[in-house]
Motif scaffolding. Structure first.
Motif, PDB file in Angstrom:
ATOM      1  N   ALA A 191       0.831  -1.209   0.000  1.00 49.48           N
ATOM      2  CA  ALA A 191       0.000   0.000   0.000  1.00 49.48           C
ATOM      3  C   ALA A 191       0.867   1.262   0.000  1.00 49.48           C
ATOM      4  O   ALA A 191       0.647   2.184  -0.790  1.00 49.48           O
ATOM      5  N   HIS A 192       1.872   1.279   0.876  1.00 51.19           N
ATOM      6  CA  HIS A 192       2.750   2.458   0.941  1.00 51.19           C
ATOM      7  C   HIS A 192       3.515   2.644  -0.368  1.00 51.19           C
ATOM      8  O   HIS A 192       3.691   3.769  -0.840  1.00 51.19           O
ATOM      9  N   ARG A 193       3.953   1.526  -0.948  1.00 47.04           N
ATOM     10  CA  ARG A 193       4.701   1.632  -2.199  1.00 47.04           C
ATOM     11  C   ARG A 193       3.818   2.209  -3.308  1.00 47.04           C
ATOM     12  O   ARG A 193       4.221   3.116  -4.034  1.00 47.04           O
ATOM     13  N   LEU A 194       2.600   1.680  -3.426  1.00 51.47           N
ATOM     14  CA  LEU A 194       1.675   2.185  -4.455  1.00 51.47           C
ATOM     15  C   LEU A 194       1.369   3.662  -4.235  1.00 51.47           C
ATOM     16  O   LEU A 194       1.321   4.458  -5.176  1.00 51.47           O
ATOM     17  N   PHE A 195       1.183   4.021  -2.975  1.00 56.90           N
ATOM     18  CA  PHE A 195       0.872   5.411  -2.632  1.00 56.90           C
ATOM     19  C   PHE A 195       2.007   6.340  -3.071  1.00 56.90           C
ATOM     20  O   PHE A 195       1.771   7.370  -3.716  1.00 56.90           O
ATOM     21  N   GLU A 196       3.235   5.952  -2.732  1.00 54.92           N
ATOM     22  CA  GLU A 196       4.383   6.799  -3.083  1.00 54.92           C
ATOM     23  C   GLU A 196       4.510   6.963  -4.599  1.00 54.92           C
ATOM     24  O   GLU A 196       4.721   8.063  -5.107  1.00 54.92           O
ATOM     25  N   ILE A 197       4.374   5.852  -5.313  1.00 52.41           N
ATOM     26  CA  ILE A 197       4.532   5.906  -6.765  1.00 52.41           C
ATOM     27  C   ILE A 197       3.432   6.764  -7.390  1.00 52.41           C
ATOM     28  O   ILE A 197       3.687   7.640  -8.218  1.00 52.41           O
ATOM     29  N   ALA A 198       2.193   6.514  -6.979  1.00 51.71           N
ATOM     30  CA  ALA A 198       1.064   7.215  -7.601  1.00 51.71           C
ATOM     31  C   ALA A 198       1.130   8.717  -7.341  1.00 51.71           C
ATOM     32  O   ALA A 198       0.857   9.525  -8.232  1.00 51.71           O
ATOM     33  N   THR A 199       1.513   9.099  -6.116  1.00 51.35           N
ATOM     34  CA  THR A 199       1.508  10.526  -5.797  1.00 51.35           C
ATOM     35  C   THR A 199       2.776  11.226  -6.291  1.00 51.35           C
ATOM     36  O   THR A 199       2.693  12.256  -6.950  1.00 51.35           O
ATOM     37  N   ASN A 200       3.931  10.641  -6.013  1.00 50.66           N
ATOM     38  CA  ASN A 200       5.173  11.332  -6.364  1.00 50.66           C
ATOM     39  C   ASN A 200       5.529  11.242  -7.844  1.00 50.66           C
ATOM     40  O   ASN A 200       6.021  12.190  -8.424  1.00 50.66           O
ATOM     41  N   ARG A 201       5.267  10.083  -8.433  1.00 51.86           N
ATOM     42  CA  ARG A 201       5.728   9.909  -9.807  1.00 51.86           C
ATOM     43  C   ARG A 201       4.666  10.313 -10.822  1.00 51.86           C
ATOM     44  O   ARG A 201       4.983  10.775 -11.906  1.00 51.86           O
ATOM     45  N   TYR A 202       3.394  10.124 -10.478  1.00 52.67           N
ATOM     46  CA  TYR A 202       2.341  10.377 -11.462  1.00 52.67           C
ATOM     47  C   TYR A 202       1.479  11.597 -11.129  1.00 52.67           C
ATOM     48  O   TYR A 202       0.581  11.954 -11.882  1.00 52.67           O
ATOM     49  N   GLY A 203       1.736  12.216  -9.999  1.00 53.85           N
ATOM     50  CA  GLY A 203       0.996  13.432  -9.677  1.00 53.85           C
ATOM     51  C   GLY A 203      -0.445  13.201  -9.294  1.00 53.85           C
ATOM     52  O   GLY A 203      -1.264  14.126  -9.323  1.00 53.85           O
ATOM     53  N   LEU A 204      -0.785  11.973  -8.931  1.00 53.88           N
ATOM     54  CA  LEU A 204      -2.126  11.751  -8.388  1.00 53.88           C
ATOM     55  C   LEU A 204      -2.094  12.215  -6.944  1.00 53.88           C
ATOM     56  O   LEU A 204      -1.026  12.351  -6.353  1.00 53.88           O
ATOM     57  N   GLU A 205      -3.267  12.463  -6.364  1.00 57.89           N
ATOM     58  CA  GLU A 205      -3.250  12.849  -4.966  1.00 57.89           C
ATOM     59  C   GLU A 205      -3.976  11.803  -4.141  1.00 57.89           C
ATOM     60  O   GLU A 205      -4.690  10.961  -4.692  1.00 57.89           O
ATOM     61  N   PRO A 206      -3.774  11.824  -2.823  1.00 55.08           N
ATOM     62  CA  PRO A 206      -4.330  10.749  -1.996  1.00 55.08           C
ATOM     63  C   PRO A 206      -5.811  10.476  -2.278  1.00 55.08           C
ATOM     64  O   PRO A 206      -6.223   9.320  -2.355  1.00 55.08           O
ATOM     65  N   SER A 207      -6.599  11.538  -2.456  1.00 52.03           N
ATOM     66  CA  SER A 207      -8.034  11.307  -2.627  1.00 52.03           C
ATOM     67  C   SER A 207      -8.380  10.740  -4.008  1.00 52.03           C
ATOM     68  O   SER A 207      -9.535  10.427  -4.283  1.00 52.03           O
ATOM     69  N   ASP A 208      -7.390  10.580  -4.885  1.00 54.20           N
ATOM     70  CA  ASP A 208      -7.627   9.889  -6.161  1.00 54.20           C
ATOM     71  C   ASP A 208      -7.476   8.377  -5.989  1.00 54.20           C
ATOM     72  O   ASP A 208      -7.744   7.613  -6.927  1.00 54.20           O
ATOM     73  N   LEU A 209      -6.993   7.958  -4.822  1.00 49.19           N
ATOM     74  CA  LEU A 209      -6.634   6.548  -4.633  1.00 49.19           C
ATOM     75  C   LEU A 209      -7.613   5.837  -3.705  1.00 49.19           C
ATOM     76  O   LEU A 209      -7.976   6.353  -2.646  1.00 49.19           O
ATOM     77  N   ILE A 210      -8.028   4.649  -4.132  1.00 50.25           N
ATOM     78  CA  ILE A 210      -8.935   3.824  -3.342  1.00 50.25           C
ATOM     79  C   ILE A 210      -8.238   2.473  -3.164  1.00 50.25           C
ATOM     80  O   ILE A 210      -7.981   1.783  -4.148  1.00 50.25           O
ATOM     81  N   PHE A 211      -7.889   2.140  -1.923  1.00 51.83           N
ATOM     82  CA  PHE A 211      -7.148   0.897  -1.694  1.00 51.83           C
ATOM     83  C   PHE A 211      -8.079  -0.276  -1.438  1.00 51.83           C
ATOM     84  O   PHE A 211      -9.031  -0.170  -0.670  1.00 51.83           O
ATOM     85  N   ASP A 212      -7.777  -1.371  -2.111  1.00 50.10           N
ATOM     86  CA  ASP A 212      -8.527  -2.607  -1.926  1.00 50.10           C
ATOM     87  C   ASP A 212      -7.598  -3.597  -1.244  1.00 50.10           C
ATOM     88  O   ASP A 212      -6.637  -4.084  -1.843  1.00 50.10           O
ATOM     89  N   ALA A 213      -7.880  -3.885   0.023  1.00 45.67           N
ATOM     90  CA  ALA A 213      -6.985  -4.752   0.802  1.00 45.67           C
ATOM     91  C   ALA A 213      -7.154  -6.221   0.430  1.00 45.67           C
ATOM     92  O   ALA A 213      -6.399  -7.061   0.915  1.00 45.67           O
ATOM     93  N   LEU A 214      -8.113  -6.549  -0.378  1.00 43.24           N
ATOM     94  CA  LEU A 214      -8.331  -7.901  -0.943  1.00 43.24           C
ATOM     95  C   LEU A 214      -8.511  -8.973   0.122  1.00 43.24           C
ATOM     96  O   LEU A 214      -7.815  -8.994   1.132  1.00 43.24           O
TER      97      LEU A 214
END
Ligand code: THG
Length: 669
Positions: free
Chosen positions: A492-515
């Motif tokens: 989860a932390h890895r996906l968060f870092e990549i999505a926000t820092n590398r792709y410019g998405l922000e936290p509220s663009d992300l919905i985590f599915d813990a499966l």
């Protein structure tokens, strides 16, 4: 709540500096002004070309120059290029599609030349490259998104080469067309190696919505993640009819706001459109927009004249835009309305039935290309209280992108809920995105193939950024689906870092599915999975603030008979919501209210979920036994015709039963 998007790739611009510090005033109407100029067919280059205003930039540049000059002379800060209908697709109506680049460039050069003549250090002027909506309706399938985007890109190249200071994407009646224009402009800027701001304006009709029925909140939610620099309204009505929309933008938009109304609602006098709003009225409304709602860009659209803008300048020039404290709400939108991810009194329900692998009805309809039935399955889920619909057409042997193209095209207009594009293939998601003007959710991204360029993660996050979609992130990495809490959180932390820092998405663009894995297999290695999932939901909510969570609830019960599944799903759902789950993918019509689950059923389900076995007690065996003779928990509804209306309404509420609700409410009223 995030008050401003990260400064990701924002342009440096003196225009934006001005917009962020004071009132900036645009010019008045182009079209209606040119109509008054007594031009003849010869002025346009012949009878077949009469009315093609863009041509005047080459046939009568003096007229266009004088026009810009008149607004700059009275003190307007910004003039728009004469390119409103200047894309190849619109010019094609005059048989001159091939002149799009040339006309846009020349028009920009004229405006830039005149503006530079007026500009001083004390009073800078800017040129906005106008890109109108054209005449084709992308959401209705009149034109492909990609064709429209490419045509805007060509127009934008001309405007950039002609020297514009910003793009104004205006009079947009369709969010899909707006995205095509924004992404066309971005592509042109990348190619030119020069970035300017984008101001994106939609048109709200007298009905209070955009032409296809889009509410202002839906427009804002779809436009916000596109990272445009200014959002606004123009055309269709005068300022009075815009007040509520401006109020909404004022409260919720993180972007500066522009308002460019017509000179009132038009009336037809002797076959001609006439606009009656008085200059002082336009100025008074603008003063209110600035001082009350913090609008910082004003101007005039159809019917507004040099005199009108003179009045606006006199009244508004020195006003200070009101301070705003906008509250951004994250959510998805259909073509019609906005659905916040955070539901105040409930949880966000994503309907699972429009899935070729998860519903026989939908699969059979898809395989026989019975699109009406596919669409009906989508609509039925809304009737069963789904807020969004998850659409999955992945099916071995079929062309997923083609199927998604067909389905998304129909869902975009016929299904009132926002769409979750569920596929393992980025090109299938893209096919959906190119049909949907609202804000969708991509389901899903994960780290199975790592995070290198070209990986699925890279492709999905790139699509999300480009189309302004949200993304469901699955806790899967190169080693597979994360099983214990620490592994889940690492992913989860890895996906968060990549999505926000590398792709410019922000936290509220992300919905985590813990499966979660099925609890129904009895496999020793899976018994503690549901608990790990709930623990991960809790930790995501605290460790990744601003992100939402979701879960495919029905996974937990695969393999059990339907009656047992519905009860186990329902009990598990309640536990997950308790752990902080924001949304779930499920079949809403099969969720059993707690009041209808017996204590024994509930206890056994909880024992299974929390793995409370003893030497002589196995909850799974017990669950199978309890439901051995139960066919379905969906009990036949008793005849309520002799109940009091109060009791009937109470039953609707307690059982979450909508059948006949409207009739009973009408009766009660
Ligand atoms: N997480 C995310 N996305 C997902 C899942 C998830 N998408 C797919 C899936 N899991 C969620 N969707 C379904 C859809 C249907 C069923 C389960 C999950 C299901 N269907 C019944 C069956 O197959 O037995 C009904 C069959 C029928 O009606 O014909 O169980 O976890 N992000």
């Amino acid at each position: 709540m995030y008050r401003s998007r990260p400064m990701f790739g924002r342009v440096v611009s003196s225009y934006l500096d001005a917009v962020n510090s004071r009132v900036v005033i645009f010019d008045g109407a182009t079209g209606t002004t040119l109509q008054q100029a007594n031009l003849t067919a010869d002025d346009f280059g012949g009878p077949d070309l009469e009315g093609c205003n863009e041509l005047l930039s080459v046939t009568r540049p003096d007229v266009i120059e004088t026009f810009h000059d008149s607004f700059l002379t009275i003190g307007c800060d910004v003039v728009e290029t004469n390119t409103f209908g200047g894309s190849s697709i619109t010019l094609a109506e005059y048989g001159i599609a091939d002149r799009a680049y040339e006309l846009s460039k020349i028009s920009a050069e004229i405006a830039v030349r005149v503006a530079r003549d007026h500009a001083t250090t004390a009073h800078p002027r800017w040129v906005a490259g106008s890109m109108g909506p054209g005449t084709k309706f992308a959401s209705l399938g009149h034109i492909r998104y990609s064709e429209l985007r490419d045509s805007y890109e060509e127009q934008a190249r001309g405007l950039l080469d002609g020297g514009i200071d910003l793009f104004i994407v205006e009079t947009q009646f369709d969010l899909l067309g707006l995205k095509a224009a924004v992404n066309g402009a971005r592509a042109a800027m990348r190619a030119a190696g020069r970035s300017v701001p984008i101001q994106a304006q939609v048109t709200m009709e007298v009905t209070g919505r955009m032409l296809p029925g889009t509410e202002i909140g839906a427009a804002l939610a779809a436009i916000d993640p596109l990272d445009v620099d200014v959002i606004g309204l123009n055309c269709a009505t005068g300022p009075a009819e815009m007040v509520e929309h401006v109020r909404h933008l004022s409260r919720h938009s993180r972007m500066p706001i522009s308002v460019i109304p017509n000179a009132g609602l038009p009336s037809v006098v002797d076959g001609e459109m006439q606009y009656d709003l008085k200059s002082e009225e336009l100025a008074r409304h603008h003063a209110e927009f600035i001082s009350e709602f913090g609008v910082s860009v004003v101007g005039g659209c159809c019917g507004t004249t040099v005199d009108d803008l003179k009045a606006v300048i006199d009244v508004c020039r020195d006003l200070e835009p009101a301070e705003r404290d906008p509250v951004h709400e994250a959510g998805a939108t259909s073509m019609y309305s906005f659905v916040p991810f955070k539901q105040d009194t409930s949880m966000l329900i994503i309907g699972e039935r429009t899935n070729a692998n998860g519903s026989r009805k939908f699969r059979e309809a898809l395989l026989s290309e019975d699109w009406d039935t596919c669409t009906q399955v989508g609509k039925d889920q809304i009737a069963e209280s789904a807020h969004l619909v998850d659409v999955c057409v992945d099916y071995v042997g079929r062309d997923g992108a083609l199927d998604m193209d067909e389905v998304a095209h129909r869902f975009a207009t016929q299904v009132a809920a926002p769409i979750v594009l569920d596929s393992t293939e980025p090109e299938v998601m893209e096919a959906g995105l190119e049909r949907i003007g609202g804000r969708s959710i991509l389901n899903s991204a994960n780290l199975e193939e790592g995070d290198a360029p070209g990986s699925r993660l890279d492709r999905v996050l790139t699509l999300a950024k480009e189309h302004g979609a949200a993304v469901i992130c699955l806790l899967i990495d190169e080693d597979g689906q994360a099983r214990d809490v620490e592994w889940k959180m690492r992913v989860a932390h890895r996906l968060f870092e990549i999505a926000t820092n590398r792709y410019g998405l922000e936290p509220s663009d992300l919905i985590f599915d813990a499966l979660t894995f099925p609890l129904s297999t009895g496999g020793d290695d899976l018994r503690r999975d549901a608990m790990a999932t709930m623990e991960a939901i809790k930790r995501i909510k605290t460790e990744l603030p601003g992100c939402a969570t979701t879960l495919g609830i029905s996974n937990v019960s695969f393999g059990l008979k339907p009656a047992a599944r519905h009860v186990l799903n329902s009990v598990f759902l309640y536990e997950c919501v308790d752990a902080g789950l924001d949304s779930a993918i499920l079949h809403a019509g099969r969720i059993v209210p707690m009041s209808q689950i017996t204590d024994e059923q509930r206890r056994v389900c909880l024992d299974l979920i929390y793995d409370r076995r003893t030497d002589d007690y196995d909850p799974l065996t017990e669950l199978l036994e309890i439901f051995a003779d139960v066919q379905s928990v969906k009990k036949v509804r008793e005849d309520r015709s002799d109940w009091s209306i109060e009791d009937r309404l109470a039953a609707h509420i307690i059982e979450g039963d909508r059948e006949g609700l409207t009739d009973d409410l009408d009766h009660a009223l």
